[in-house]
Design a protein around this motif. Structure first.
Motif, PDB file in Angstrom:
ATOM      1  N   VAL A 175      -6.669  53.465 -12.565  1.00  0.00           N
ATOM      2  CA  VAL A 175      -7.542  52.303 -12.378  1.00  0.00           C
ATOM      3  C   VAL A 175      -8.952  52.820 -12.109  1.00  0.00           C
TER       4      VAL A 175
ATOM      5  N   PRO B  13      -3.422  48.300  -0.811  1.00  0.00           N
ATOM      6  CA  PRO B  13      -3.619  47.828  -2.195  1.00  0.00           C
ATOM      7  C   PRO B  13      -2.837  48.636  -3.227  1.00  0.00           C
ATOM      8  N   LEU B  14      -2.409  49.827  -2.873  1.00  0.00           N
ATOM      9  CA  LEU B  14      -1.683  50.659  -3.828  1.00  0.00           C
ATOM     10  C   LEU B  14      -0.322  50.057  -4.200  1.00  0.00           C
TER      11      LEU B  14
ATOM     12  N   HIS C 220      -9.842  50.616   1.975  1.00  0.00           N
ATOM     13  CA  HIS C 220      -8.489  50.042   1.927  1.00  0.00           C
ATOM     14  C   HIS C 220      -7.513  50.760   2.856  1.00  0.00           C
TER      15      HIS C 220
ATOM     16  N   ASN D  35       0.061  47.413  -5.640  1.00  0.00           N
ATOM     17  CA  ASN D  35      -0.108  46.781  -6.952  1.00  0.00           C
ATOM     18  C   ASN D  35      -0.140  47.778  -8.112  1.00  0.00           C
ATOM     19  N   LEU D  36       0.033  49.046  -7.791  1.00  0.00           N
ATOM     20  CA  LEU D  36      -0.001  50.063  -8.851  1.00  0.00           C
ATOM     21  C   LEU D  36       1.397  50.412  -9.318  1.00  0.00           C
ATOM     22  N   ARG D  37       1.542  50.628 -10.608  1.00  0.00           N
ATOM     23  CA  ARG D  37       2.829  51.080 -11.127  1.00  0.00           C
ATOM     24  C   ARG D  37       2.877  52.607 -11.136  1.00  0.00           C
TER      25      ARG D  37
END
Lengths: 102, 382
Positions: free
Chosen positions: B234, B295-296, B131, B298-300
């Motif tokens: 995750v 893609p990070l 990624h 999408n992380l909280r």
């Protein structure tokens, strides 16, 4: 289970929407959270604890505790107690840690 | 008044490890004094990375031996828990010709000392971290044996082992003064009473100069805030720590699944003991990391915090004795990479304090090098 009559409050539940819990098609109302719609359909196990694989359901119900994290439309770690239901949503139990969408 | 062979000021990983290494070599009656709880300072706030890809022989060797110690630590310290050492590697990103040339030189030096880092093209880097956004990337270097360890667990492992050997730990105890008589350390004054001693080891991290001032020394050192954040966990998806000196960031996924990332920003970070955290960091960090590792986004973020780098003029620690103050030792100024070199540093300090020949030369780290102008400037730091 839903409160239908309340001595003081009245509320407009809004439109009925269809959504999926795993393979099952269910119905809920667009004004309610995913968690409320699942509860109304008798589904209380929302995820499994990561290490001991114990069932987890609603706990704080205000988006703080991480007890109700589910996979919604492929996105992991969704707090269903504070996320509103939408037409066609695909909701799954989260087993262990979620997989981040690339 | 109680009397001790040595008083170590600072209950971080450095202080606890020195206590253990001294006790292991037969010293009895050691006290560690910590103003808060163990690992409450920079140790417990750090990025938890462990790497051997450095640009100086001294740092390569220190970190190589420390890495070997971490590999064996659960058994060597008879630790009933786990230090969570994960060797997922470090992927160092190079941008621009100048940085790339420096990286190639570093790799050559690392190979000479048995650190078998690998040179990677941007495409190969992407195979390691799928990624990764490789736009503008010149190349990368990778070393599989680098990685991550849990700083709380490592400190705890040293603490447990030291305690079994009879070391006393005084937490929530502040050192108020160090008394000197005829050029020798004689006593440490704490909020829980005085301790007579001939040896004081300053391992106070961000507070090191305050402690040094107690014996009349002003170190060429300053403390500087660095911030860091952690995301929700995750499933494992990123093996190595990704580090970019160009962006001045590092980011890695812990064995627990959360991503830890930090940013070096000496221009905007205040000097001193301020460890408040800021929304500016959150914004800047998010912007850089979501561009580099998309893609990070999408992380909280679960939490952010800050800690203190204790920075020297050459970003290398100050280790050893101090001329003019007999019995006062320094293990300070780790400049943001103390955790990863703690095991070997502590061993060298213990050998030095006990007058044994040190496994690696320690004199290059002495305080006097700044007067001599023999700085050991590391090119590879965030």
């Amino acid at each position: 289970m839903r409160i239908k009559k309340h001595p003081i409050l009245t509320w407009d539940k809004g439109k009925k929407v269809k959504f999926f819990f795993e393979d099952k098609e269910l119905e809920g109302y667009q004004t309610e959270t995913i968690a409320a719609a699942l509860h109304a359909s008798g589904i209380k196990e929302m995820r499994e604890s990561e290490e001991m694989h114990r069932p987890r359901g609603l706990f704080c119900a205000i988006g703080n505790c991480s007890s109700c994290l589910m996979i919604v439309n492929g996105e992991p770690n969704v707090r269903v107690c504070v996320t509103k239901l939408q037409e066609g949503m695909r909701v799954q139990r989260q087993l262990g840690k979620g997989e981040l969408q690339r | 008044m109680k009397s001790k062979e040595a008083v170590i000021i600072g209950g971080g990983v450095i202080g606890c490890a020195i206590a253990y290494e001294l006790a292991k070599r037969g010293m009895s009656d050691i006290t560690v004094v910590e103003q808060s709880y163990l690992a409450s300072g920079a140790t417990g706030r750090c990025g938890a990375g462990v790497r051997q890809q450095w640009g100086l022989e001294s740092n390569i060797l220190l970190s190589k031996y420390s890495c070997q110690a971490l590999e064996q630590m659960n058994e060597a310290l008879d630790y009933d828990d786990d230090i969570e050492f994960k060797q997922g590697g470090y992927l160092l990103l190079a941008y621009g010709d100048q940085q790339w040339e420096q990286f190639l030189k570093n790799v050559e030096l690392q190979h000479k000392h048995g650190v078998m880092s690998e040179i990677k093209t941007p495409e190969q880097a992407k195979e390691i971290v799928p990624h990764l956004n490789i736009t503008g990337l010149k190349g990368a270097t990778f070393h599989q044996k680098d990685g991550h360890a849990n700083p709380f667990k490592v400190t705890d492992a040293y603490y447990q082992a030291a305690k079994r050997l009879g070391v006393e730990f005084l937490t929530f105890t502040e050192v108020k003064d160090i008394v000197i008589s005829a050029g020798k350390v004689t006593k440490v004054v704490t909020t829980k009473g005085d301790i007579a001693t001939k040896r004081v080891i300053n391992a106070a991290g961000g507070w090191s100069n305050i402690v040094a001032n107690m014996v009349g020394i002003d170190l060429p050192i300053h403390s500087e805030r660095h911030q860091i954040l952690v995301t929700e966990p995750v499933k494992p998806m990123q093996g190595p720590m990704v580090m970019s000196f160009h962006h001045s960031i590092y980011c890695q996924q812990t064995p627990h699944g959360s991503f830890i990332m930090g940013l070096g920003d000496p221009v905007n970070e205040p000097r001193g003991l301020n460890i408040d955290n800021t929304w500016q960091f959150m914004q800047e960090m998010s912007e850089i990391i979501t561009n580099l590792l998309p893609p990070l986004r999408n992380l909280r973020v679960v939490r952010q915090w800050a800690g203190l780098y204790n920075v020297t003029p050459d970003a290398a620690p100050i280790l050893g004795s101090v001329p003019g103050v007999e019995g006062f030792y320094l293990a300070v100024g780790f400049s943001g990479h103390g955790f990863m070199i703690a095991p070997m540093t502590a061993q060298l300090m213990a050998e030095h304090i006990l007058g044994i020949e040190t496994t690696l030369p320690i004199s290059i780290y002495d305080l006097e090098r700044y007067k001599r102008g023999e700085l050991i400037r590391e090119p590879n730091v965030v």
